[in-house]
Design a protein around this motif. Sequence first.
Motif, PDB file in Angstrom:
ATOM      1  N   SER A 195       1.033  -1.074   0.303  1.00 51.46           N
ATOM      2  CA  SER A 195      -0.191   0.007  -0.244  1.00 51.46           C
ATOM      3  C   SER A 195       0.459   1.039   0.065  1.00 51.46           C
ATOM      4  CB  SER A 195      -1.421   0.575   0.974  1.00 51.46           C
ATOM      5  OG  SER A 195      -0.152  -0.306   2.480  1.00 51.46           O
ATOM      6  N   SER A 196       0.443   1.954  -0.189  1.00 50.87           N
ATOM      7  CA  SER A 196       1.001   3.752  -0.584  1.00 50.87           C
ATOM      8  C   SER A 196      -0.683   4.791  -0.574  1.00 50.87           C
ATOM      9  CB  SER A 196       1.453   4.176  -1.636  1.00 50.87           C
ATOM     10  OG  SER A 196       2.061   5.263  -1.965  1.00 50.87           O
ATOM     11  N   LEU A 197      -0.284   5.852   0.808  1.00 46.21           N
ATOM     12  CA  LEU A 197      -1.307   6.505   1.172  1.00 46.21           C
ATOM     13  C   LEU A 197      -0.450   8.065   0.003  1.00 46.21           C
ATOM     14  CD1 LEU A 197      -3.375   8.251   2.069  1.00 46.21           C
ATOM     15  CD2 LEU A 197      -2.037   8.098   4.123  1.00 46.21           C
ATOM     16  N   LEU A 198      -1.507   9.112  -0.617  1.00 44.04           N
ATOM     17  CA  LEU A 198      -1.373  10.247  -1.937  1.00 44.04           C
ATOM     18  C   LEU A 198      -1.522  11.301  -1.573  1.00 44.04           C
ATOM     19  CD1 LEU A 198      -0.854   8.084  -5.179  1.00 44.04           C
ATOM     20  CD2 LEU A 198       0.657   8.399  -3.552  1.00 44.04           C
ATOM     21  N   PRO A 199      -1.125  12.311  -0.740  1.00 43.80           N
ATOM     22  CA  PRO A 199      -1.308  13.545   0.131  1.00 43.80           C
ATOM     23  C   PRO A 199      -2.864  14.069  -1.731  1.00 43.80           C
ATOM     24  CG  PRO A 199       0.757  13.654  -0.817  1.00 43.80           C
ATOM     25  CD  PRO A 199       0.012  11.972  -0.980  1.00 43.80           C
ATOM     26  N   THR A 200      -3.061  13.465  -2.520  1.00 40.60           N
ATOM     27  CA  THR A 200      -4.073  13.561  -3.049  1.00 40.60           C
ATOM     28  C   THR A 200      -4.857  13.686  -3.156  1.00 40.60           C
ATOM     29  OG1 THR A 200      -2.316  12.485  -5.521  1.00 40.60           O
ATOM     30  CG2 THR A 200      -3.952  13.582  -5.666  1.00 40.60           C
ATOM     31  N   GLY A 201      -5.729  15.392  -3.670  1.00 37.12           N
ATOM     32  CA  GLY A 201      -7.212  14.828  -2.981  1.00 37.12           C
ATOM     33  C   GLY A 201      -6.955  15.549  -1.563  1.00 37.12           C
ATOM     34  N   ASP A 202      -7.979  14.854  -1.183  1.00 43.57           N
ATOM     35  CA  ASP A 202      -8.281  14.177   0.858  1.00 43.57           C
ATOM     36  C   ASP A 202      -7.267  13.022   1.098  1.00 43.57           C
ATOM     37  OD1 ASP A 202      -9.362  16.668   1.882  1.00 43.57           O
ATOM     38  OD2 ASP A 202     -11.445  16.494   0.945  1.00 43.57           O
ATOM     39  N   LEU A 204      -5.446   9.326  -0.994  1.00 48.98           N
ATOM     40  CA  LEU A 204      -5.765   8.851  -2.392  1.00 48.98           C
ATOM     41  C   LEU A 204      -4.995   7.890  -2.164  1.00 48.98           C
ATOM     42  CD1 LEU A 204      -7.878   8.826  -4.653  1.00 48.98           C
ATOM     43  CD2 LEU A 204      -5.768   9.044  -5.656  1.00 48.98           C
ATOM     44  N   LEU A 205      -5.989   5.961  -0.638  1.00 46.47           N
ATOM     45  CA  LEU A 205      -4.969   5.515  -0.532  1.00 46.47           C
ATOM     46  C   LEU A 205      -4.757   3.781  -0.834  1.00 46.47           C
ATOM     47  CD1 LEU A 205      -3.950   3.784   2.224  1.00 46.47           C
ATOM     48  CD2 LEU A 205      -6.470   3.505   2.709  1.00 46.47           C
ATOM     49  N   LEU A 206      -3.682   3.852  -2.180  1.00 47.44           N
ATOM     50  CA  LEU A 206      -3.097   3.034  -2.659  1.00 47.44           C
ATOM     51  C   LEU A 206      -3.174   1.543  -2.692  1.00 47.44           C
ATOM     52  CD1 LEU A 206      -1.411   4.757  -5.568  1.00 47.44           C
ATOM     53  CD2 LEU A 206      -4.156   4.882  -5.712  1.00 47.44           C
ATOM     54  N   ALA A 207      -3.534   0.224  -2.781  1.00 51.59           N
ATOM     55  CA  ALA A 207      -2.600  -1.084  -1.745  1.00 51.59           C
ATOM     56  C   ALA A 207      -3.303  -1.897  -3.463  1.00 51.59           C
ATOM     57  CB  ALA A 207      -3.709  -1.733  -0.649  1.00 51.59           C
ATOM     58  N   VAL A 208      -2.486  -2.614  -3.506  1.00 52.71           N
ATOM     59  CA  VAL A 208      -2.586  -3.698  -4.654  1.00 52.71           C
ATOM     60  C   VAL A 208      -2.725  -4.681  -3.629  1.00 52.71           C
ATOM     61  CG1 VAL A 208      -0.773  -4.742  -7.114  1.00 52.71           C
ATOM     62  CG2 VAL A 208      -0.993  -2.398  -6.396  1.00 52.71           C
ATOM     63  N   LYS A 209      -3.541  -6.192  -3.839  1.00 53.30           N
ATOM     64  CA  LYS A 209      -3.543  -7.248  -3.471  1.00 53.30           C
ATOM     65  C   LYS A 209      -2.540  -8.097  -3.940  1.00 53.30           C
ATOM     66  CE  LYS A 209      -6.990 -11.058  -2.693  1.00 53.30           C
ATOM     67  NZ  LYS A 209      -8.109 -10.857  -3.247  1.00 53.30           N
TER      68      LYS A 209
END
Length: 210
Positions: A195-202, A204-209
Amino acid sequence: MSADKSTSWSYTEGLPSEDEVLLRARERSHELGVAPVSPGVGAALTVLAAASKAQTAVEIGTGAGVSGVCLLRGLSKNSVLTTIDVDVEHLKAAREAFAEAGSPANRTRTISGRAADVLPRLTDAAYDLVFIDGDKQSFPSYLEQAVRLLKAGGLLIINDALDKDRVSDPAIRETSTVTLRQVGKAVRENENLFSSLLPTGDGLLLAVKR
Ligand SMILES: C[S@@+](CC[C@H](N)C(=O)[O-])C[C@H]1O[C@@H](n2cnc3c(N)ncnc32)[C@H](O)[C@@H]1O
């Protein structure tokens, strides 16, 4: 850390130049009282959808279709976006946006209903991408469902993960903030997710299974 982070944030949010289709969808969102994804998040969704090469995607929280149009623009021509919203007026506005974006009707499956009722009916490990942007109090159960729905290598995207910059301040104990803090922790601690949490917008939490 530079003192200009907020300037950089505003700069990046101002970069995407949105066309008439997205501007009209934003206008309908405003009329319906729906908060659409920010321009920065919209642009990120298009890039992520394209990079993922997803064929099957699920969106929780259609709204008036701003995020849906952004996803459809990145997804390949033969992909299908399943999008769920509890409000039929929102879905109607979203269908207008999808049509205006030139997306054939068979590329979107708009499902009206509570996501908590609809998601359990969707097939396990059948989706390449899941985007969560519905009611915040249900994000923990949507996360559980999303992990079930994703194929190995599938991409999870969670909007509003920083809850208007409140998540980083442990003194803030508002319900939505506590929920999103827990969701972030659950994603980070899930050994089946990168996972990675981007500060874009409010946020954006990204994760790959895996
Ligand atoms: C933040 S808006 C989504 C905005 C949309 N993603 C966009 O960028 O245009 C949240 C949406 O979730 C929907 N919603 C709220 N509770 C829901 C539920 N229990 N199940 C499904 N949708 C729900 C609302 O009707 C609203 O349209």
